[in-house]
Design an enzyme around this catalytic site. Sequence first.
Site: not given
Ligand code: FNR
Length: 379
Positions: A143, A169, A251, A278, A306-309
């Site tokens: 970040y 990200t 990302k 999210r 990613d997202s939903g696997v």
């Molecule tokens: C995340 N994700 C996330 N991504 C990122 O780049 N830095 C982060 O600190 C976080 N923190 C985070 C916390 C929590 C609790 C979740 C569930 C997700 C997003 C993560 O890297 C990823 O993109 C998603 O979780 C992918 O989707 P699925 O596999 O959860 O459906």
Amino acid sequence: SEIYLQGYGGATPMFTTDGARLEEAAERVLDPGPFAYVAGGAGTGATMRANREAFDRWRIVPRMLTDSTERDLSTTVLGETLPAPVLFAPVGVQSIVHSEAERASARAAAGLGLPFVMSTASSTSIEDVAEASGKGPRWFQLYWPNDPEVCGSILARARAAGFSVLVVTLDTWSLGWRPCDLDNGYLPFLKAEGTAVPFSDPVFCSRLDAPPEENEAMAVLRWISMITGTDRDWSALPFLREHWDGPIVLKGIQHVDDARRAAEAGVDGIVVSNHGGRQVDGAAASLDMLPQIAAAVGDRLEVLFDSGVRTGSDVVKALALGAKAVLVGRPYVYGLALGGEQGVRHVMRSLLADLDLTLGLSGHRGVSALGPEALVRGQ
Ligand code: FNR
């Protein structure tokens, strides 16, 4: 086969890895705030649902008599050979689900030889995660702080600690509107341990009027103000090249034009991701954006997804639609909640076993041969 044979012998696994029931099992062991933070999505949850529905619309078309009894799941991503096309997605503040937090997840990832993508929002310091990871592959997710010296310090620490790839990200320059967290009055960052990445950073601490342990709330606010609300554009990317001498991955790419910009900017890879639903409610399913992005830039940079696997067939589908590898988020965090390092290992091993079987039964010997002809669009 080891997992199946145990089952034939009457042994049951430490907990279910079936998607919905895994989430329910985690809900039973977690407090409402942490559970909602992990499981929840933006707004009505429409993007999160869309992510799953997009997978369900594609169907695998199995081929027969292909002699796929011996499979090879290995692949090469950004010059690193991986035993399977699966990575641990960056997930912050893991101390809210287990006291061993990122250390347990990093150990599990190292045990499986899969890259652990460490989040900047980790509750554990860069050096502690590196130690837990040992010889395991590790990538660092950024970040991006708007203070160049703080950013440079964090990147230098990550590089010195053996993190090979930088994942930047882009989709979280502000947190999404998440009613589930608002309802619980829950913002986990405020409860982060003093070992969290910024609080263990000497340059960041030099920006504070008082040490973080004396005024944690002020330190947290200062950090949040550094990583949110910054109005960057594509011209900011060279800064990262100057401060990171390894591969750089962006990302949070969803639009094909952004993927093209990334390729033109010379980055090494992208993660097609909507942050697990999210950030933007009512957004496109991440999988629906993958084929056109892979077609546009797949020959110029590494396309990750990613997202939903959730299952082996999800991995097969994402790879067939153009991803080189996938990242998995929530499932391993549920494993962490349910059983620490062993729980994470159980979830990810089960996913790999499911992938291995599904790949073979679909008639494929390896992951590199997967293409769109392996799928059909369902009704
Ligand atoms: C995340 N994700 C996330 N991504 C990122 O780049 N830095 C982060 O600190 C976080 N923190 C985070 C916390 C929590 C609790 C979740 C569930 C997700 C997003 C993560 O890297 C990823 O993109 C998603 O979780 C992918 O989707 P699925 O596999 O959860 O459906």
